[in-house]
Scaffold this active site. Structure first.
Site, PDB file in Angstrom:
ATOM      1  N   GLY A  61      -0.715   1.117   9.032  1.00 44.47           N
ATOM      2  CA  GLY A  61       0.118  -0.035   8.670  1.00 44.47           C
ATOM      3  C   GLY A  61       0.828   0.112   7.336  1.00 44.47           C
ATOM      4  O   GLY A  61       0.902   1.195   6.769  1.00 44.47           O
ATOM      5  N   SER A  62       1.336  -1.022   6.839  1.00 45.58           N
ATOM      6  CA  SER A  62       2.208  -1.038   5.670  1.00 45.58           C
ATOM      7  C   SER A  62       1.502  -0.565   4.403  1.00 45.58           C
ATOM      8  O   SER A  62       0.316  -0.813   4.199  1.00 45.58           O
ATOM      9  CB  SER A  62       2.721  -2.460   5.449  1.00 45.58           C
ATOM     10  OG  SER A  62       3.261  -2.582   4.145  1.00 45.58           O
ATOM     11  N   THR A  63       2.272   0.087   3.534  1.00 49.12           N
ATOM     12  CA  THR A  63       1.739   0.556   2.252  1.00 49.12           C
ATOM     13  C   THR A  63       1.380  -0.612   1.337  1.00 49.12           C
ATOM     14  O   THR A  63       0.668  -0.432   0.352  1.00 49.12           O
ATOM     15  CB  THR A  63       2.753   1.453   1.514  1.00 49.12           C
ATOM     16  OG1 THR A  63       3.952   0.712   1.332  1.00 49.12           O
ATOM     17  CG2 THR A  63       3.049   2.703   2.286  1.00 49.12           C
TER      18      THR A  63
END
EC number: 4.2.1.182
Lengths: 130, 386
Positions: A61-63
């Site tokens: 998923g997103s950083t």
């Protein structure tokens, strides 16, 4: 059982294991206020990671997930230590900025939720109660 | 990973908490990805600017870091900010102020290369906006990995980055050859090609044959769309980009892109004008040449737009557009140039329901947010728009 991995973030911790067999996303996957896993695809959905030794194969998923780990720590809901099969940027960065001991190279399939674990991240050592 | 004496001291905390944390991030990433050492960088571009993306947790982290005296040691710029209601904007201003305190230029754009953050061939960087990363690697021949927000900030503070990935010659070679057997001539053709390739290739380094882009904006758009629908950080175009002549030294798999592949993307984003209530140009942020073209097209159209036209651009480009009179022309026809922000990272759901754009990257994101989307070249859009 003794397992040896690699230090990502140093430190020591002891506590109850919570084990996810699936990759874990922190942004949108864990509530930073409560430490409860909300990721719809997660096999530990609805459970809390607060104060536990959290093990999962890898992050996804997103950083921005790094900041969620930081928020968990600030809110007193962070895991005591993180064990992963394979470290990647998001979780490693989150563990560093939050100061959570983290070890990678751990075969997560050998672990069971509810067991007690002792983590010496400086040495990359994990000991699991039989 | 080898560390110098000074790097060891930073890691041990001799230079304070902020530098220590930054160094810990770099060393951990270096170990994860097998870097041999740290290398100096020329500049940084930091993601994690929109409050929509980083939230209160991000603000808290940035505040703690800034309070600990964190300061960047190389020229550093920011990704675009978001726009929203008053409450959102107050938080957004806090984020920008915290970055400013760390010595970062708070020009917030996905095209820092249209301003003072313009790398040259061979420079090592720590950039973290996917379209800017693609531009720097592919079009300029500078070298950067796809950094996340915290890792690019850490690199900016230390002034170094771990030597792995696209910093190394061997990882800059093509991994697949793409024969383009389709008519790819306009901005949106390049956008559609990029969108198709990103989905088809994932994180390859493609070597494209058969393209003759008439300007650099087309390549900018190609890379942005590839990086949005896939995770491509570097591509080569035969005869065009600076490293193409040394990109191939193995027998590589070849794929062919046909006319129908490009057309399929355009057709996937062809919602009716009746469902469109705004026009958006400038993803990635528009260049001065793109803005000039819009001003001329509006003058030819001769009547104001009934739906608003938003052009997003860097503050540097907006200042030039102001000075040259393009802004005034655009405003006369119900257009606005909005500097330093990005609609993709703004909480605008509910403000509009359908967007017409020339950007494959925006088309991809707005569709995923549940908007109606019409994708076409700017001359068609400004001719047909109500």
């Amino acid at each position: 059982m003794k397992l040896r991995g690699r230090k990502v973030v140093g430190g020591k911790a002891e506590g109850e294991l919570i084990v996810s067999r699936k990759p874990l996303s922190f942004l949108g996957g864990v509530d930073p206020e409560t430490g409860i896993v909300t990721d719809a695809e997660s096999d530990i959905r609805g459970q809390s990671i607060a104060g536990k030794i959290l093990a999962f194969p890898r992050g996804k998923g997103s950083t921005v997930g790094s900041y969620v780990i930081y928020a968990l720590k600030k809110n007193g809901k962070a895991p005591k230590a993180i064990l992963v099969g394979e470290a990647e940027t998001i979780v490693a960065t989150g563990a560093i900025i939050a100061g959570i001991p983290m070890v990678d190279g751990i075969d997560v399939s050998k672990l069971r939720s509810g067991k007690r674990a002792t983590v010496n991240a400086d040495e990359g050592l994990v000991e699991i109660e039989e | 990973m080898y560390l110098t004496k000074e790097e060891e001291l930073i890691l041990a905390g001799e230079y304070g908490y902020a530098l220590q944390k930054a160094m810990e991030i770099l060393v951990a990433l270096g170990e994860i990805y097998g870097a041999d050492r740290l290398i100096p960088i020329k500049s940084a571009q930091i993601a994690g600017v929109s409050y929509k993306n980083i939230g209160d947790a991000g603000i808290e982290f940035l505040r703690d870091f800034a309070d600990a005296g964190a300061k960047v040691s190389v020229y550093t710029t920011l990704n675009p900010a978001g726009i929203g209601d008053d409450e959102f904007m107050e938080k957004q201003m806090q984020v920008l102020e915290l970055y400013r305190r760390m010595g970062i230029e708070t020009t917030s754009t996905c095209t820092p290369y249209y301003g003072a953050n313009l790398p040259k061939f061979g420079d090592h960087l720590a950039w973290s906006e996917s379209s800017a990363v693609s531009f720097a690697n592919s079009i300029l021949g500078a070298r950067t990995n796809r950094e996340g927000g915290p890792s690019s900030l850490a690199a900016a503070i230390v002034g170094k980055t771990p030597n792995y990935g696209l910093h190394l010659d061997e990882n800059r070679k093509a991994t697949v050859v793409v024969e383009v057997d389709a008519k790819v001539e306009t901005f949106v053709d390049y956008s559609a090609l990029g969108y198709h390739l990103g989905k088809a290739l994932g994180n390859d380094v493609p070597y494209l044959r058969g393209l003759k882009p008439s300007n650099v904006e087309y390549l900018k758009e190609l890379g942005a769309a590839m990086a949005a629908s896939g995770s491509i950080a570097l591509y080569h175009v035969e005869g065009e980009t600076p490293e193409y002549h040394r990109a191939i030294d193995d027998r590589l798999e070849t794929i062919t892109v046909e006319e129908s592949d490009v057309r399929a993307v355009r057709e996937a984003f062809s919602d009716d004008w009746s469902e469109i209530d705004m026009l958006l140009i400038g993803c990635p942020h528009a260049s001065l040449a793109e803005i000039k073209e819009i001003a001329e097209l509006l003058r030819m159209r001769g009547r104001p737009l009934k739906i608003p036209l938003f052009i997003t651009a860097s503050r540097a480009v907006k200042a030039l557009a102001d000075a040259l009179g393009y802004t005034e022309t655009i405003e006369r026809y119900n257009g606005r140039i909005i500097p330093d922000v990005c609609f993709v990272v703004s909480p605008i759901k509910g403000w509009y329901g359908g967007v017409a754009t020339n950007s494959g990257k925006s088309a991809f994101y707005f569709r995923s947010f549940g908007f109606k989307v019409r994708l076409d070249d700017v001359d068609n859009l400004l001719k047909e728009a109500p």
